[in-house]
Enzyme design. Sequence first.
Site, PDB file in Angstrom:
ATOM      1  N   SER A  64      36.881  36.556  35.109  1.00  0.00           N
ATOM      2  CA  SER A  64      37.041  36.125  36.495  1.00  0.00           C
ATOM      3  C   SER A  64      35.919  36.692  37.359  1.00  0.00           C
ATOM      4  O   SER A  64      35.395  37.767  37.065  1.00  0.00           O
ATOM      5  CB  SER A  64      38.405  36.586  37.026  1.00  0.00           C
ATOM      6  N   ASP A  65      35.579  35.954  38.412  1.00  0.00           N
ATOM      7  CA  ASP A  65      34.558  36.423  39.339  1.00  0.00           C
ATOM      8  C   ASP A  65      34.841  35.829  40.719  1.00  0.00           C
ATOM      9  O   ASP A  65      35.358  34.717  40.823  1.00  0.00           O
ATOM     10  CB  ASP A  65      33.161  36.016  38.889  1.00  0.00           C
ATOM     11  N   THR A  66      34.498  36.572  41.758  1.00  0.00           N
ATOM     12  CA  THR A  66      34.774  36.161  43.135  1.00  0.00           C
ATOM     13  C   THR A  66      33.524  36.280  43.989  1.00  0.00           C
ATOM     14  O   THR A  66      32.781  37.263  43.864  1.00  0.00           O
ATOM     15  CB  THR A  66      35.886  37.056  43.745  1.00  0.00           C
ATOM     16  N   GLY A 101      36.499  32.195  40.457  1.00  0.00           N
ATOM     17  CA  GLY A 101      36.484  31.428  39.217  1.00  0.00           C
ATOM     18  C   GLY A 101      37.206  32.192  38.141  1.00  0.00           C
ATOM     19  O   GLY A 101      37.371  33.413  38.235  1.00  0.00           O
TER      20      GLY A 101
END
Length: 188
Positions: A64-66, A101
Amino acid sequence: MILASASPRRKEILSRFTKDFQVVPANIKENNTFGNPIQLVCALSFEKAYSLWEKYPNKIIIGSDTVVALHGEVLGKPNSKKDAYEMLKKLSGKTHQVYTGYALLSYEKNIKVVNYSKCDVTFQHLEEELINRYLKYDEYKDKAGAYGIQGLAGIFVEKIHGDFETVVGFPIGAISLDLKKYFDIYLL
Protein backbone atom coordinates in the site's frame (compact mmCIF):
# COMPACT_ATOMS: atom_id res chain seq x y z
CA MET A 1 -1.24 -12.75 4.62
CA ILE A 2 1.86 -10.57 4.56
CA LEU A 3 1.56 -6.81 5.05
CA ALA A 4 4.45 -5.33 3.07
CA SER A 5 4.59 -2.13 5.10
CA ALA A 6 6.44 -0.61 8.04
CA SER A 7 3.48 1.70 8.73
CA PRO A 8 2.10 1.27 12.25
CA ARG A 9 -1.19 2.76 11.02
CA ARG A 10 -1.65 0.08 8.35
CA LYS A 11 -0.79 -2.64 10.84
CA GLU A 12 -3.25 -1.24 13.39
CA ILE A 13 -6.11 -1.01 10.87
CA LEU A 14 -5.60 -4.55 9.54
CA SER A 15 -5.22 -5.98 13.05
CA ARG A 16 -8.71 -4.71 13.94
CA PHE A 17 -10.09 -7.30 11.52
CA THR A 18 -7.61 -10.17 11.61
CA LYS A 19 -4.57 -11.36 13.52
CA ASP A 20 -3.74 -13.78 10.72
CA PHE A 21 -1.01 -11.72 9.06
CA GLN A 22 2.67 -10.97 9.38
CA VAL A 23 4.37 -7.60 8.85
CA VAL A 24 7.35 -7.71 6.49
CA PRO A 25 8.33 -4.19 5.39
CA ALA A 26 9.10 -3.92 1.68
CA ASN A 27 12.56 -2.64 0.89
CA ILE A 28 12.11 -0.63 -2.28
CA LYS A 29 13.33 2.75 -3.43
CA GLU A 30 10.20 4.89 -3.70
CA ASN A 31 10.32 6.55 -7.10
CA ASN A 32 7.93 9.51 -7.34
CA THR A 33 8.11 9.88 -11.13
CA PHE A 34 5.18 7.63 -12.09
CA GLY A 35 2.97 10.29 -13.68
CA ASN A 36 -0.29 11.17 -11.97
CA PRO A 37 -1.18 10.42 -8.32
CA ILE A 38 -3.27 7.33 -9.19
CA GLN A 39 -0.48 5.81 -11.28
CA LEU A 40 2.01 6.64 -8.53
CA VAL A 41 0.15 4.98 -5.63
CA CYS A 42 -0.77 1.95 -7.74
CA ALA A 43 2.78 1.48 -9.01
CA LEU A 44 4.38 1.87 -5.58
CA SER A 45 1.83 -0.45 -3.96
CA PHE A 46 2.52 -3.08 -6.59
CA GLU A 47 6.30 -2.70 -6.22
CA LYS A 48 6.08 -3.13 -2.46
CA ALA A 49 3.99 -6.30 -2.73
CA TYR A 50 5.94 -7.68 -5.71
CA SER A 51 9.24 -7.31 -3.84
CA LEU A 52 8.02 -10.05 -1.45
CA TRP A 53 5.75 -12.30 -3.48
CA GLU A 54 8.31 -14.94 -4.49
CA LYS A 55 9.67 -15.10 -0.94
CA TYR A 56 6.20 -15.99 0.37
CA PRO A 57 4.69 -18.11 -2.43
CA ASN A 58 1.78 -19.45 -0.37
CA LYS A 59 0.75 -16.09 1.15
CA ILE A 60 -1.24 -13.11 -0.05
CA ILE A 61 1.02 -10.06 -0.06
CA ILE A 62 -0.56 -6.66 0.60
CA GLY A 63 1.30 -3.54 -0.48
CA SER A 64 0.00 0.00 0.00
CA ASP A 65 1.06 3.59 -0.60
CA THR A 66 -0.53 7.00 0.02
CA VAL A 67 -0.02 10.43 -1.51
CA VAL A 68 -1.59 13.84 -1.08
CA ALA A 69 -2.28 15.88 -4.21
CA LEU A 70 -3.31 19.49 -4.69
CA HIS A 71 -4.43 20.44 -8.20
CA GLY A 72 -2.60 17.36 -9.52
CA GLU A 73 0.69 18.20 -7.76
CA VAL A 74 1.85 15.33 -5.57
CA LEU A 75 2.90 16.36 -2.07
CA GLY A 76 4.98 13.49 -0.78
CA LYS A 77 6.67 13.16 2.57
CA PRO A 78 8.43 16.34 3.69
CA ASN A 79 12.23 16.36 3.76
CA SER A 80 12.44 18.97 6.52
CA LYS A 81 10.36 21.10 8.89
CA LYS A 82 10.56 23.94 6.35
CA ASP A 83 9.29 21.61 3.62
CA ALA A 84 6.42 20.51 5.92
CA TYR A 85 5.54 24.16 6.61
CA GLU A 86 5.36 24.92 2.89
CA MET A 87 3.13 21.91 2.25
CA LEU A 88 0.71 22.86 5.01
CA LYS A 89 0.60 26.47 3.76
CA LYS A 90 -0.35 25.15 0.30
CA LEU A 91 -3.13 23.01 1.78
CA SER A 92 -4.48 25.82 3.99
CA GLY A 93 -8.08 26.73 3.14
CA LYS A 94 -8.20 24.36 0.18
CA THR A 95 -9.61 20.98 -0.77
CA HIS A 96 -6.98 18.42 -1.69
CA GLN A 97 -7.10 14.76 -2.60
CA VAL A 98 -5.62 11.80 -0.78
CA TYR A 99 -4.99 8.69 -2.85
CA THR A 100 -4.15 5.35 -1.31
CA GLY A 101 -3.24 2.51 -3.60
CA TYR A 102 -3.06 -1.13 -2.68
CA ALA A 103 -1.90 -4.34 -4.30
CA LEU A 104 -2.96 -7.87 -3.39
CA LEU A 105 -0.65 -10.49 -4.88
CA SER A 106 -0.52 -14.27 -4.69
CA TYR A 107 2.37 -16.13 -6.31
CA GLU A 108 0.74 -19.52 -5.74
CA LYS A 109 -2.57 -18.51 -7.35
CA ASN A 110 -0.95 -16.16 -9.89
CA ILE A 111 -3.33 -13.36 -8.92
CA LYS A 112 -2.35 -9.69 -9.05
CA VAL A 113 -4.92 -7.08 -8.00
CA VAL A 114 -4.05 -3.39 -7.98
CA ASN A 115 -6.59 -0.77 -6.97
CA TYR A 116 -6.88 2.59 -5.20
CA SER A 117 -9.20 4.75 -3.14
CA LYS A 118 -9.54 8.54 -3.23
CA CYS A 119 -10.81 10.97 -0.59
CA ASP A 120 -11.27 14.75 -0.74
CA VAL A 121 -10.09 16.62 2.35
CA THR A 122 -10.81 20.30 3.00
CA PHE A 123 -8.58 22.16 5.41
CA GLN A 124 -9.72 25.26 7.21
CA HIS A 125 -7.53 28.34 6.86
CA LEU A 126 -4.35 27.57 8.81
CA GLU A 127 -2.75 30.52 10.52
CA GLU A 128 1.02 30.61 10.67
CA GLU A 129 0.98 30.22 14.46
CA LEU A 130 -1.13 27.05 14.25
CA ILE A 131 1.17 25.49 11.65
CA ASN A 132 4.25 26.31 13.73
CA ARG A 133 2.67 24.88 16.89
CA TYR A 134 1.82 21.67 14.99
CA LEU A 135 5.34 21.33 13.59
CA LYS A 136 6.84 21.38 17.10
CA TYR A 137 5.36 17.90 17.67
CA ASP A 138 7.25 16.32 14.72
CA GLU A 139 4.08 14.45 13.78
CA TYR A 140 4.56 15.58 10.16
CA LYS A 141 7.60 13.35 9.71
CA ASP A 142 7.14 10.43 7.31
CA LYS A 143 3.60 11.57 6.42
CA ALA A 144 2.35 12.33 2.91
CA GLY A 145 1.37 15.99 2.75
CA ALA A 146 3.08 16.58 6.12
CA TYR A 147 0.09 15.52 8.23
CA GLY A 148 -1.68 12.57 9.78
CA ILE A 149 -5.45 13.07 9.97
CA GLN A 150 -5.74 10.58 12.83
CA GLY A 151 -3.42 12.66 14.98
CA LEU A 152 -3.08 16.30 15.94
CA ALA A 153 -3.64 17.46 12.36
CA GLY A 154 -7.25 16.36 12.67
CA ILE A 155 -7.79 19.89 14.00
CA PHE A 156 -7.01 21.26 10.50
CA VAL A 157 -9.88 19.42 8.83
CA GLU A 158 -13.04 21.28 7.89
CA LYS A 159 -14.60 18.31 6.08
CA ILE A 160 -13.82 15.11 4.23
CA HIS A 161 -15.67 13.45 1.39
CA GLY A 162 -14.80 9.79 1.09
CA ASP A 163 -13.31 7.02 3.18
CA PHE A 164 -11.49 8.24 6.31
CA GLU A 165 -9.22 5.14 6.26
CA THR A 166 -8.00 6.19 2.80
CA VAL A 167 -6.59 9.35 4.39
CA VAL A 168 -5.06 7.32 7.22
CA GLY A 169 -3.38 5.19 4.55
CA PHE A 170 -5.22 1.86 4.35
CA PRO A 171 -8.73 1.76 2.79
CA ILE A 172 -9.82 -1.38 4.62
CA GLY A 173 -13.34 -1.37 3.12
CA ALA A 174 -12.07 -1.50 -0.46
CA ILE A 175 -9.31 -3.98 0.45
CA SER A 176 -11.86 -6.19 2.19
CA LEU A 177 -14.07 -6.26 -0.92
CA ASP A 178 -11.14 -7.26 -3.14
CA LEU A 179 -9.94 -9.93 -0.67
CA LYS A 180 -13.43 -11.43 -0.80
CA LYS A 181 -13.80 -11.10 -4.59
CA TYR A 182 -10.39 -12.46 -5.64
CA PHE A 183 -9.33 -14.66 -2.72
CA ASP A 184 -12.59 -15.65 -1.00
CA ILE A 185 -11.27 -14.15 2.25
CA TYR A 186 -13.67 -12.42 4.63
CA LEU A 187 -12.13 -10.00 7.11
CA LEU A 188 -15.28 -9.80 9.21
